[in-house]
Design a protein around this motif. Sequence first.
Motif, PDB file in Angstrom:
ATOM      1  N   VAL A 237     -11.821  23.412  42.984  1.00  0.00           N
ATOM      2  CA  VAL A 237     -10.770  23.133  41.573  1.00  0.00           C
ATOM      3  C   VAL A 237     -10.540  21.599  41.612  1.00  0.00           C
ATOM      4  CG1 VAL A 237      -8.733  24.052  40.632  1.00  0.00           C
ATOM      5  CG2 VAL A 237      -9.636  25.345  42.329  1.00  0.00           C
ATOM      6  N   SER A 238     -10.679  21.308  40.157  1.00  0.00           N
ATOM      7  CA  SER A 238     -10.317  19.798  40.014  1.00  0.00           C
ATOM      8  C   SER A 238      -8.695  19.753  40.154  1.00  0.00           C
ATOM      9  CB  SER A 238     -10.736  19.554  38.594  1.00  0.00           C
ATOM     10  OG  SER A 238     -10.144  20.482  37.535  1.00  0.00           O
TER      11      SER A 238
ATOM     12  N   VAL B 196     -15.224  25.580  40.122  1.00  0.00           N
ATOM     13  CA  VAL B 196     -16.335  25.394  40.201  1.00  0.00           C
ATOM     14  C   VAL B 196     -16.776  26.287  41.523  1.00  0.00           C
ATOM     15  CG1 VAL B 196     -18.898  24.178  40.984  1.00  0.00           C
ATOM     16  CG2 VAL B 196     -17.019  23.186  39.608  1.00  0.00           C
ATOM     17  N   SER B 197     -17.733  27.248  41.436  1.00  0.00           N
ATOM     18  CA  SER B 197     -18.038  27.977  42.534  1.00  0.00           C
ATOM     19  C   SER B 197     -19.679  28.121  42.826  1.00  0.00           C
ATOM     20  CB  SER B 197     -17.655  29.566  42.364  1.00  0.00           C
ATOM     21  OG  SER B 197     -18.512  30.009  41.134  1.00  0.00           O
TER      22      SER B 197
ATOM     23  N   ILE C 167     -24.841  27.718  40.715  1.00  0.00           N
ATOM     24  CA  ILE C 167     -23.572  27.175  40.556  1.00  0.00           C
ATOM     25  C   ILE C 167     -22.883  27.574  39.235  1.00  0.00           C
ATOM     26  CG2 ILE C 167     -22.020  25.089  40.414  1.00  0.00           C
ATOM     27  CD1 ILE C 167     -24.117  23.743  42.097  1.00  0.00           C
ATOM     28  N   ARG C 168     -21.582  28.060  39.257  1.00  0.00           N
ATOM     29  CA  ARG C 168     -20.871  28.520  38.114  1.00  0.00           C
ATOM     30  C   ARG C 168     -19.879  27.471  37.881  1.00  0.00           C
ATOM     31  NH1 ARG C 168     -22.918  33.711  37.289  1.00  0.00           N
ATOM     32  NH2 ARG C 168     -24.764  33.792  38.329  1.00  0.00           N
ATOM     33  N   LEU C 169     -19.728  26.745  36.585  1.00  0.00           N
ATOM     34  CA  LEU C 169     -18.811  26.141  36.125  1.00  0.00           C
ATOM     35  C   LEU C 169     -17.694  26.907  34.973  1.00  0.00           C
ATOM     36  CD1 LEU C 169     -17.509  23.175  36.092  1.00  0.00           C
ATOM     37  CD2 LEU C 169     -19.060  22.564  34.242  1.00  0.00           C
ATOM     38  N   PHE C 170     -16.589  26.790  35.243  1.00  0.00           N
ATOM     39  CA  PHE C 170     -15.417  27.571  34.621  1.00  0.00           C
ATOM     40  C   PHE C 170     -14.503  26.495  34.060  1.00  0.00           C
ATOM     41  CE2 PHE C 170     -17.154  30.679  37.726  1.00  0.00           C
ATOM     42  CZ  PHE C 170     -17.108  31.819  36.988  1.00  0.00           C
TER      43      PHE C 170
ATOM     44  N   ILE D 103     -18.964  21.876  47.715  1.00  0.00           N
ATOM     45  CA  ILE D 103     -18.750  21.108  46.154  1.00  0.00           C
ATOM     46  C   ILE D 103     -17.469  20.232  46.539  1.00  0.00           C
ATOM     47  CG2 ILE D 103     -17.836  21.434  43.896  1.00  0.00           C
ATOM     48  CD1 ILE D 103     -19.340  24.278  43.890  1.00  0.00           C
ATOM     49  N   SER D 104     -17.540  18.992  45.704  1.00  0.00           N
ATOM     50  CA  SER D 104     -16.643  17.934  45.603  1.00  0.00           C
ATOM     51  C   SER D 104     -16.480  17.323  44.318  1.00  0.00           C
ATOM     52  CB  SER D 104     -16.842  16.915  46.880  1.00  0.00           C
ATOM     53  OG  SER D 104     -15.969  15.976  46.793  1.00  0.00           O
TER      54      SER D 104
END
Length: 373
Positions: free
Chosen positions: A134-135, A142-143, A150-153, A225-226
Amino acid sequence: HVTFKIISYEPRKLKQGLIKPPLGINNKQLIEMNKTKISWGISRYIDQIETKALRDREAIRFKPSSSSSHNKGKTLMRTEFSDIHPSQPKYSKEDEKLFENEIKHRVYAGSDRLPSICQYKFINGNDIISCTNVSTNGKWIVSGCNDSTIRLFNVSKITAQSANTFESKSKSKSDEEEESKDNDINNDKNKEKPKYIKSKEFMEIDNDNLHCHKLIGHKSSITSISFYPDREFFISSSCDNTVRLWSTKLNGSCLSWYRGHCFPIWDCSFSPLGLYFATASHDRTARLWSTDKGIPLRIFAGHISDVECVKFHPNCNYIATGSSDKTIRIWDIQSGNCVRLMTGHSKGINDLQFTSDGRCIVSASKDKTIRIW
């Protein structure tokens, strides 16, 4: 060519009942390594930004100090500072203002201000979710999945808008005025049920309103993920031995990819100042990368088993790695040398995290313990 390194080792129980793992070095080398001087203090550059923001916020009253102390003891009870290397980047003016603004509006948790918890449920997943991130501003989630996608919400669009608001954007002003008149006339009558837009029609109306993006590029499961400090970019590591750089502003477009490891990459981490990132791999090495170069800048070799996790020190001068060989190592980025080797866990290391002042490091292990070093 295959090189085999055989290390003779006889298990010996220590006073605490722990078994000392094989290190590949003798006790004298270990003592000399752990005597290396480390400048663990927070970066002066980052501290100056936080000090300015806290002064504007007037949340902390600073005690008067002489000019020779140079901000010592002014912010967050910090007692030691260090300078970043000239090769390290600095925030742009826009990022500095954004960072200062976030500190000004920061709410500190306490007995009267308990932290809130947000829960999100992922549905219609094709495969197991292997990692998430999470940002820092809470806008992006992002998952990574085991199906290599990869899924970007975009959380802000999910919580602030609904399908009905998207539908109203596609209508003209005259249609909206006519509908408002009809609603006033037929106020007492039953209203029709709202019509929701189908996925295909939704994409044709406004592609920018999509709150979920499916990113395709990796060829195997995602492991880590980073996020970049400014949240405009993020990196992902995979079992396909590569790391990819993605953009959140360009709807998750892949900007670059990096190959250098010979085996799957278990973890990746961005530097607090950006530009550089580190990776941990099954090939028993950790590597330092720059986003503008496709080859690693440093290769940190010394572990005798998988490197499971990697984290940057807050002052950006060191990285810490945890391995399946039950040890933790701290590496100097500039020289590439190991400056600390920590033993004590009876099983492999799962995760690491530095404290905010950079003085301590916390490790979580498969032996069901958490230790502070």
